[in-house]
Design an enzyme around this catalytic site. Structure first.
Site, PDB file in Angstrom:
ATOM      1  N   ASP B  94       1.002  -1.261   0.130  1.00  0.00           N
ATOM      2  CA  ASP B  94      -0.058   0.045   0.177  1.00  0.00           C
ATOM      3  C   ASP B  94       0.754   1.175   0.056  1.00  0.00           C
ATOM      4  OD1 ASP B  94      -2.055   1.685   0.194  1.00  0.00           O
ATOM      5  OD2 ASP B  94      -2.948   1.076   1.955  1.00  0.00           O
ATOM      6  N   PHE B 204      -9.909   3.133   7.572  1.00  0.00           N
ATOM      7  CA  PHE B 204     -11.041   3.613   8.137  1.00  0.00           C
ATOM      8  C   PHE B 204     -11.294   5.167   8.022  1.00  0.00           C
ATOM      9  CE2 PHE B 204      -7.713   3.978  11.633  1.00  0.00           C
ATOM     10  CZ  PHE B 204      -7.939   5.502  11.603  1.00  0.00           C
ATOM     11  N   LEU B 205     -12.315   5.569   8.259  1.00  0.00           N
ATOM     12  CA  LEU B 205     -12.714   6.968   8.201  1.00  0.00           C
ATOM     13  C   LEU B 205     -13.527   7.293   9.706  1.00  0.00           C
ATOM     14  CD1 LEU B 205     -13.836   9.264   5.548  1.00  0.00           C
ATOM     15  CD2 LEU B 205     -15.123   9.345   7.742  1.00  0.00           C
ATOM     16  N   GLU B 206     -12.949   8.191  10.167  1.00  0.00           N
ATOM     17  CA  GLU B 206     -13.394   8.079  11.773  1.00  0.00           C
ATOM     18  C   GLU B 206     -13.832   9.731  11.938  1.00  0.00           C
ATOM     19  OE1 GLU B 206     -10.565   5.715  14.648  1.00  0.00           O
ATOM     20  OE2 GLU B 206     -10.000   7.729  14.853  1.00  0.00           O
ATOM     21  N   HIS B 234      -7.750   7.218   7.067  1.00  0.00           N
ATOM     22  CA  HIS B 234      -6.588   6.134   6.725  1.00  0.00           C
ATOM     23  C   HIS B 234      -6.896   5.442   5.674  1.00  0.00           C
ATOM     24  CE1 HIS B 234      -4.193   2.768   8.654  1.00  0.00           C
ATOM     25  NE2 HIS B 234      -3.614   3.352   7.688  1.00  0.00           N
ATOM     26  N   HIS B 403       3.867   5.405  13.586  1.00  0.00           N
ATOM     27  CA  HIS B 403       2.536   5.723  12.563  1.00  0.00           C
ATOM     28  C   HIS B 403       1.145   5.260  13.091  1.00  0.00           C
ATOM     29  CE1 HIS B 403       2.385   1.445  11.520  1.00  0.00           C
ATOM     30  NE2 HIS B 403       1.497   1.594  10.447  1.00  0.00           N
ATOM     31  N   GLY B 406       0.289  -0.028  16.578  1.00  0.00           N
ATOM     32  CA  GLY B 406       1.098  -1.325  16.325  1.00  0.00           C
ATOM     33  C   GLY B 406       0.241  -2.656  16.684  1.00  0.00           C
ATOM     34  N   LYS B 479     -15.620   1.438   8.345  1.00  0.00           N
ATOM     35  CA  LYS B 479     -14.317   0.446   7.938  1.00  0.00           C
ATOM     36  C   LYS B 479     -14.914  -0.106   6.645  1.00  0.00           C
ATOM     37  CE  LYS B 479     -11.944  -1.556  10.427  1.00  0.00           C
ATOM     38  NZ  LYS B 479     -10.728  -0.820  10.402  1.00  0.00           N
TER      39      LYS B 479
END
Lengths: 138, 480
Positions: B94, B204-206, B234, B403, B406, B479
């Site tokens: 990605d 996702f979008l949050e 993200h 980032h 984890g 998601k």
């Protein structure tokens, strides 16, 4: 069960076993389908020919699963059966049987990005037969 | 056999240079995070990366390190342009997976009672692209080539977002050196329906509320106030980037042999930076990076429309503004000081974020006196963070920080552990409304699968690499 899920932290891995090499490639396709959706939801409606050849057997396994992944990613093809599987050296050919993805009937479990080369192997299993290990990027 | 690791500073563990390693490894972590790493394969992967030719300084890992493929997730490695290599696995499938943060004029009181409806509208109006649905209308080859060369600018030019958004994106949302001919037909075919789609896995979008301001003077500069509502996206380069990486890995399979190079992992295949294989990869990688920036630009615009629709308010009332957009899977040529000398290096960040301090010329003018914003998505239940880079990033990590939280539990383990549980209800009990397209992604991404993001950002702060500006708490998540 002819395959098991590996406890890879970031992604999804499978370990597949079969008595012979063509069977191993067919079992890997079955495991791949089960990662994507419910295998029993997929009908054997149409056939396509797969023909891949890698540098070695592990590479051929990667190319075969990458072929299945791309058939799904590009045209929504799900493969539920593998017929006439044969290996000549590192060239694998088979008839891939299945149907087109239908979101109404095929519950999608996961989107697989790619078939990695990380810890990839195809080798004779300790107790006889063959074993392959493949990690997918999720 | 587990690799040897010894503590050399408060937050740094070193893997000594042994065998064919060309440099030592260094992992940023505290004792609690190291406990998790004991049984993980990731430290071995840090050592593996140290085998690559032309690596400079250390093979580094951030505290969100976990087992990846080839490089560990959380890995940073810089290479000399003459002696060094580029490794597509060191960027990942990605390419330019990243995060963007948008602030709004909304407050917690306004959105909380309507969260279920908001999340449903976001879910309806923002395609995940998983399965058969498309994002914005499927693009022609010519349009896709424009996406690949123009990046976020392509989307801005078509009415997604505002003209000055590019000022608030790493590289201005366009990585130089993209050659649209370098990406394969298959990459274009996979990418064609996917501009403006979220993807699956950990993407996702949050909707978040600003829960805690850690540095008031900095938060003010980013327009954040306690109780304010922000949107965090993200996502990455979708099938286009996955295919660019996959094509390159397959093309590079024989190169290490030609170089007389023995690699500990086939996924680490690489090519000398000046070779035509490496140049072709870098041109295609830049196309994928630009695809990702266009994708996130469109996703943000779609989110803005969805929020306006759900709340029946105008865009002016919503007051959405981009705070910043950063990538965490990339290889870029950057200038870094090594042993007192400025050198041009190819920095690979595989699950690591650029974190430049104040005064650095690459920090957007509006933020130059405070430092580059860094966006750290946590897990669905706990928190996400806005950080800024500190000077320690330039001396210790080639200008990089963590980032995310984890992973700590495998996806397979999470599927077993969540069987029979009502995950949606569990998240709602924690105050999060979540909707997901695929059955597994909710189970695999439950908060318990992750390290505590508070520990992770704490380590980088202690090390002087980045500092906390604000903590964001998720209220609603969609998601793939």
């Amino acid at each position: 069960m002819p395959y098991e899920l590996l406890d890879h932290t970031g992604d999804i891995g499978i370990r597949v076993t079969a008595p012979d090499l063509p069977g191993l490639f067919a079992e890997a396709a079955a495991a791949f389908l089960e990662l994507l959706t419910e295998p029993e939801s997929v009908r054997a409606d149409a056939t396509e020919l797969a023909d891949v050849a890698g540098e070695d057997l592990a590479d051929t396994m990667n190319l075969w699963l990458s072929w299945l992944l791309l058939r799904f990613a590009l045209d929504g093809r799900l493969v539920c059966a593998v017929r006439g599987a044969r290996l000549e050296g590192t060239r694998f050919r088979a008839e891939a049987v299945g149907e087109r993805f239908d979101p109404e009937r095929h519950p999608l479990k996961v989107e697989l990005k790619a078939v990695t080369y990380h810890q990839l192997h195809v080798r004779e299993a300790a107790g006889g037969g063959w074993e392959a290990q493949v990690i997918f990027d999720v | 056999m587990p690799v040897e690791m010894r503590q050399v500073a408060d937050c740094i563990w070193e893997i000594p240079q042994t065998g064919k390693m060309r440099v030592p490894g260094r992992i940023f972590a505290d004792a609690k995070l190291m406990q998790v790493l004991k049984d993980d394969e990731a430290p071995q992967q840090v050592a593996n990366v140290a085998h690559l030719p032309g690596i400079v300084g250390y093979s580094l890992a951030m505290p969100d390190i976990h087992w990846g493929y080839g490089f560990p997730i959380g890995g940073v490695a810089a290479f000399d342009p003459e002696e060094g290599v580029v490794s597509p696995g060191g960027v990942g499938y990605d390419i330019n997976c990243g995060v963007r943060l948008m602030r709004t004029s909304l407050t917690l009181e306004q959105v909380q009672p309507r969260m279920r409806e908001l999340v449903k509208t976001l879910f309806r109006m923002i395609p995940t692209g998983v399965g058969s649905e498309g994002g914005i209308p499927k693009l022609s080859r010519a349009e896709l080539q424009a996406v690949a060369t123009e990046g976020a600018g392509w989307a801005i030019g078509r009415g997604y977002g505002r003209p000055d958004d590019a000022d608030y994106i790493e590289e201005h949302g366009r990585l130089a050196g993209a050659d649209p001919e370098a990406a394969s037909d298959t990459a274009y075919a996979r990418g064609a329906p996917q501009v403006g789609t979220l993807g699956s896995g950990n993407h996702f979008l949050e909707i978040d509320v600003v829960e805690e301001i850690c540095a008031p003077e900095l938060a003010e500069r980013f327009g954040l106030r306690p109780g304010g509502i922000v949107v965090l996206v993200h996502s990455g380069s979708r099938g286009f980037g996955y295919q660019v990486c996959d094509d390159s890995l397959k093309k590079l399979q024989k190169v290490p042999q030609r170089m007389g190079l023995e690699l500990p992992d086939r996924q680490l295949v690489c090519a000398p930076i000046h070779s035509h294989e490496a140049q072709a990869y870098l041109k295609a990688m830049a196309c994928a990076a630009n695809f990702a920036w266009a994708n996130r630009q469109v996703l943000m615009a779609l989110a803005e429309r969805a929020l306006c629709t759900a709340l029946s308010i105008s865009a002016e009332r919503l007051g959405a503004r981009l705070i910043y957009d950063v990538c965490h899977n990339i290889a870029k040529f950057e200038e870094h000081e090594v042993g007192g000398v400025m050198r041009r290096l190819l920095v690979h960040r595989k699950g690591a974020t650029r974190a430049l301090p104040a005064a650095h010329p690459l920090v957007p003018a509006a933020y130059r006196d405070v430092g580059q914003p860094v966006l750290i998505p946590g897990d669905m239940g706990r928190a996400s963070y806005l950080l800024v880079g500190l000077p320690g990033s330039l001396t210790q990590t080639f200008g990089s920080t963590c980032h995310g939280a984890g992973r700590v539990s495998s996806r397979a383990k999470m599927l077993r552990a969540t069987q029979g549980r009502n995950l949606q209800q569990e998240l709602e009990d924690r105050g999060v409304v979540a909707l997901s397209k695929t059955r597994n992604s909710m189970a695999e991404e439950m908060p318990e699968a992750y390290k505590d993001v508070n520990d992770v950002v704490g380590v980088m702060e202690k090390a002087g690499v980045s500092r906390r500006v604000a903590r964001l708490r998720p209220l609603g998540v969609i998601k793939g």
